[in-house]
Write an enzyme that holds these catalytic residues in place. Sequence first.
Site, mmCIF file in Angstrom:
data_model
loop_
_atom_site.group_PDB
_atom_site.id
_atom_site.type_symbol
_atom_site.label_atom_id
_atom_site.label_comp_id
_atom_site.label_asym_id
_atom_site.label_seq_id
_atom_site.Cartn_x
_atom_site.Cartn_y
_atom_site.Cartn_z
ATOM 1 N N ARG A 13 50.729 39.859 53.504
ATOM 2 C CA ARG A 13 51.613 39.326 52.453
ATOM 3 C C ARG A 13 50.812 39.058 51.174
ATOM 4 O O ARG A 13 50.876 39.784 50.213
ATOM 5 C CB ARG A 13 52.301 38.037 52.953
ATOM 6 C CG ARG A 13 53.541 37.639 52.162
ATOM 7 C CD ARG A 13 53.274 36.850 50.882
ATOM 8 N NE ARG A 13 52.524 35.608 51.112
ATOM 9 C CZ ARG A 13 52.014 34.880 50.123
ATOM 10 N NH1 ARG A 13 52.148 35.262 48.858
ATOM 11 N NH2 ARG A 13 51.319 33.790 50.385
ATOM 12 N N CYS A 240 43.328 37.660 42.122
ATOM 13 C CA CYS A 240 43.851 36.513 41.398
ATOM 14 C C CYS A 240 44.589 37.035 40.176
ATOM 15 O O CYS A 240 44.000 37.737 39.362
ATOM 16 C CB CYS A 240 42.684 35.613 40.989
ATOM 17 S SG CYS A 240 43.228 34.052 40.307
#
Lengths: 306, 306
Positions: A13, A240
């Site tokens: 995920r 990120c």
Amino acid sequence: MGEKVRVCEVGPRDGLQMAEAIMPTEVKIEWIRSLVAAGLHEIEVGSFVPPKLIPQMADTGEVVRASRDIAGLTIVTLAPNLKGAQRAHESGADVVIIPVSVSEGHSRANTNKGSLQQVEEVRAIVEWVKAQERPMKVDAGCATAFGCSIEGAVPQERVVMVAAALAQAGVDGVVLADTVGYGNPAQVRAVIRAVHQEIGPVLNRLHLHDTMGLGLANALAGLEEGIRCFDSALAGLGGCPFAPGASGNIVTEDLVFMLESMGFETGIDLDGLFRAREVLKRGLPGAALLGNVNKAGIPRTYRQAA
Amino acid sequence: MGEKVRVCEVGPRDGLQMAEAIMPTEVKIEWIRSLVAAGLHEIEVGSFVPPKLIPQMADTGEVVRASRDIAGLTIVTLAPNLKGAQRAHESGADVVIIPVSVSEGHSRANTNKGSLQQVEEVRAIVEWVKAQERPMKVDAGCATAFGCSIEGAVPQERVVMVAAALAQAGVDGVVLADTVGYGNPAQVRAVIRAVHQEIGPVLNRLHLHDTMGLGLANALAGLEEGIRCFDSALAGLGGCPFAPGASGNIVTEDLVFMLESMGFETGIDLDGLFRAREVLKRGLPGAALLGNVNKAGIPRTYRQAA
């Protein structure tokens, strides 16, 4: 026998949703099988979000359905709202995690709602799930609990306030998430202590990123504050959003190495994780696969998981 | 004002000695200057070892002499024996560190002497230095204190025994070194406690490697056991002799980020470290430069060092 620590694999995920390529459904399922074979029995297999926003997750329903055939697997999914939670339930997920950004700015940017409005969404989900015949756990993830790329520092009192509201809304568990990886060990300790004081064992999981290289140090701080469940991603997949090229989730292989070396029992086999890396490598060619133990090899001092 | 923590940069010694290329002397000196400019006031600039064994360190005398012109720098060197310590003294080093392998097998492989024979060498060095007019600190580095690639596990009692013998030999400080990076936080805590109990504050430094990704978690464990001085290398330079391609020393940039974020004062400026990285990159083209904070950028929540 050491004390048990649970590791929840979030690569399929949180890892894949940031990947440039889209992993084919059948490879996802093969990868999930290889992770279970390595001893990971709790896997976040996907999220129920609009495919236009995150095309990598468009097949989550199919992945959940296929995962139901894998013995001993707790199928975790993520959903931002009631509609997503309903799809999670329909597909047969065991757990749905609802993200709630503690930072108001992050919350509005991601869900168009303030933090406490999103808590109300969680309350509606809890109530809807209670009314269903088939049970499904509802956890809430306190995103940006240790800092936010939009708002900067996130006050500890705000984390406590949101966590308390979520506990009051009736969630099964609260996850504290260092979404952007700004957290440090002193802060992780302090926030966990404050949240524990307010909601006790309902706080039962940490979701850490290694953006600044502090991921395992933060995990250690959490461990010493009594946390016994950690999210991580094979090969540190994830990245990120605000810092292209930066490290992602903490690395499952290194986390397991740390926990087992310290005498905790994870039930996870490092060689099995290395085999799962090979599946990942084939399924996501060109992706940056991080990790240290895989490069160094398992040292002779390491006590293999049984 | 937070409590002070010292960071000793070991890149020019432990980093460069493993590098494939040899950094030219003038670049070493430029690099050392850039490190001092960033606020690193304690730097291991080289080692006095036979140039045939480690050609990268052949110019250490010259590097030490040039470093004496750099204001505010404590010049640390490494030497395996009396002859090397004499050369360190001659060249003007402020500190010499003598490695003593706690693992008997590692000790014999590296110095052709057992651990306690090497302690006798340290005793001879301490006595020789005492007889000189110019003072120089003599520290001892307990190598393989947390595990050995040759012998495997290293018993805690043996670390205590060697550390006690070194303290008795009169060294100024004892460094515990995780030479091959096998240590874990629980072990780091336990070994430090046991050694502290035996020799108190003579144990004053940790030298950690990030081979398995546990470097900063181990540093955190050390910090919580009262250690206030850590070795690290810019860009994690160094590697591991037994595992080609593995990570080396803990990364100075990430260590400083962790310490400052936790409220400790290092006096070190991250932007200055990034500038020193550029010098390193030019001086050692093609070397793997590790680190997370440099990739992610300094987050807005970070309190810059004054």
